[in-house]
Design an enzyme around this catalytic site. Structure first.
Site, PDB file in Angstrom:
ATOM      1  N   HIS A   1       1.048  -1.123  -0.237  1.00  0.00           N
ATOM      2  CA  HIS A   1      -0.241   0.221  -0.679  1.00  0.00           C
ATOM      3  C   HIS A   1       0.762   1.264  -0.130  1.00  0.00           C
ATOM      4  O   HIS A   1       0.890   1.947  -0.295  1.00  0.00           O
ATOM      5  CB  HIS A   1      -0.740   0.318   0.957  1.00  0.00           C
ATOM      6  CG  HIS A   1      -1.776  -1.124   1.300  1.00  0.00           C
ATOM      7  ND1 HIS A   1      -1.814  -2.300   2.372  1.00  0.00           N
ATOM      8  CD2 HIS A   1      -2.960  -1.366   0.878  1.00  0.00           C
ATOM      9  CE1 HIS A   1      -2.732  -2.749   2.195  1.00  0.00           C
ATOM     10  NE2 HIS A   1      -4.000  -2.543   1.014  1.00  0.00           N
TER      11      HIS A   1
ATOM     12  N   ASP B   1      -4.142  -7.062  -7.477  1.00  0.00           N
ATOM     13  CA  ASP B   1      -5.063  -7.581  -7.983  1.00  0.00           C
ATOM     14  C   ASP B   1      -5.475  -7.367  -9.295  1.00  0.00           C
ATOM     15  O   ASP B   1      -6.339  -6.650  -9.733  1.00  0.00           O
ATOM     16  CB  ASP B   1      -6.548  -6.399  -6.793  1.00  0.00           C
ATOM     17  CG  ASP B   1      -5.858  -7.500  -5.478  1.00  0.00           C
ATOM     18  OD1 ASP B   1      -6.622  -8.330  -5.007  1.00  0.00           O
ATOM     19  OD2 ASP B   1      -5.519  -6.196  -4.789  1.00  0.00           O
TER      20      ASP B   1
HETATM   21  O1  PAF Z   1      -8.369  -3.195  -3.180  1.00  0.00           O
HETATM   22  C1  PAF Z   1      -9.056  -3.170  -2.496  1.00  0.00           C
HETATM   23  O2  PAF Z   1      -8.218  -2.936  -1.288  1.00  0.00           O
HETATM   24  C2  PAF Z   1     -10.806  -3.034  -2.489  1.00  0.00           C
HETATM   25  O3  PAF Z   1     -11.100  -3.792  -3.208  1.00  0.00           O
HETATM   26  C3  PAF Z   1     -11.086  -1.498  -2.540  1.00  0.00           C
HETATM   27  C4  PAF Z   1      -9.940  -1.144  -3.759  1.00  0.00           C
HETATM   28  C5  PAF Z   1      -9.877  -1.216  -1.783  1.00  0.00           C
HETATM   29  C6  PAF Z   1     -12.569  -1.341  -2.828  1.00  0.00           C
HETATM   30  O4  PAF Z   1     -13.010  -1.781  -1.502  1.00  0.00           O
END
Ligand code: PAF
Length: 280
Positions: free
Chosen positions: A37, A150
């Site tokens: 992140h 993802d």
């Molecule tokens: O990838 C994620 O953490 C979630 O799917 C997101 C994009 C924040 C939506 O809740």
């Protein structure tokens, strides 16, 4: 770094930044932050003047209620981690703020939502689209940053932005990995020591599969990956598919001119891990 829970506060602050001529970069997260992140936040810092991070565990994207209950929630730690970054504003709303009433919207992504994750997590991408469209509407960023781990979600969000004519650039950011190759994920925290030791076998197999592509057909590589991963007693493959990177159609031959991505979901005990690799 300002932390807000209300939409009005979020919007007022962003409006002020925009009025002063600053561009807004947005990183949506579900918290339980890790270096993956933080790399999105870094990317946002490089490409925008004002960085906003949202932390919200979105109930509508969990098709499995147990998964929702078990999802790690570590807001204090997350805020500590973000304090040392370029993030200037955190939006951490309550469920009732995001969903004052049931969101009945049904998105249609066609094939993009039917394959791979879509087959095993019905309704998941509709929930993602619901929350991301709300967050986009609330923050109205110039750019939004998503991880390539993802991969299917990334393709769907690009499609969502197109469907809704949103003037938001969706920026794809590389998957961050632990030293042993395991893709960073908030779910990794839930692995036991023994499972954690075995989980890197997933990416090791994907990397080897890329070499096998020179000597095996697509079909053979797919079978080899599933067999190799499932030989590990801690891992159970749910699917492994090789698709193009835009329409997510199954690739039948290495000669296809399309970009090819191998996407996988594997159960490691109670934890479901996903990963992918680009085949050159
Ligand atoms: O990838 C994620 O953490 C979630 O799917 C997101 C994009 C924040 C939506 O809740």
């Amino acid at each position: 770094m300002l932390v807000v829970k209300e939409i009005k506060e979020l919007q007022e602050r962003i409006e002020r930044e925009k009025e002063e001529g600053r561009t807004v970069g947005f990183v949506p997260t579900m918290g339980a932050l890790h270096p993956g992140h933080l790399s999105l936040v870094e990317k946002a810092e490089q490409q925008a003047d004002f960085v906003v991070v949202s932390i919200f565990v979105n109930p509508t994207q969990f098709n499995d209620k147990k998964d929702l209950t078990n999802y790690p929630r570590t807001l204090d730690l997350d805020l500590e981690l973000l304090t040392g970054t370029a993030c200037q504003l955190v939006f951490a709303p309550e469920v009732a703020t995001m969903y004052p009433q049931e969101d009945t919207r049904q998105f249609n992504f066609g094939k993009l939502e039917q394959v791979m994750e879509g087959q095993f997590r019905p309704g998941h991408f509709n929930g993602v689209a619901q929350v991301v469209s709300k967050l986009f509407d609330m923050t109205k960023p110039h750019k939004a940053f998503f991880g390539q781990k993802d991969f299917q979600q990334l393709v769907i969000i690009k499609n969502l932005a197109k469907q809704l004519n949103l003037p938001i650039e969706i920026v794809a950011c590389p998957t961050m990995r632990e030293e042993d190759g395991l893709a960073m994920s908030s779910r990794n925290q839930r692995l036991t020591d023994e499972q954690r030791k075995n989980a890197p076998h997933i990416y090791q197999t994907l990397t080897e599969a890329r070499n096998k592509a020179h000597e095996m057909s697509v079909k053979e590589v797919k079978a080899w990956v599933v067999e190799t991963i499932d030989q590990n007693e801690f891992l159970q493959t749910e699917y492994f598919e090789i698709t193009d990177d835009e329409y997510l159609n199954t690739v039948e031959s290495w000669n296809s001119p399309l970009n090819k991505v191998g996407c996988i979901a594997v159960h490691c005990g109670e934890v479901r891990l996903i990963d992918n690799i680009v085949f050159e």
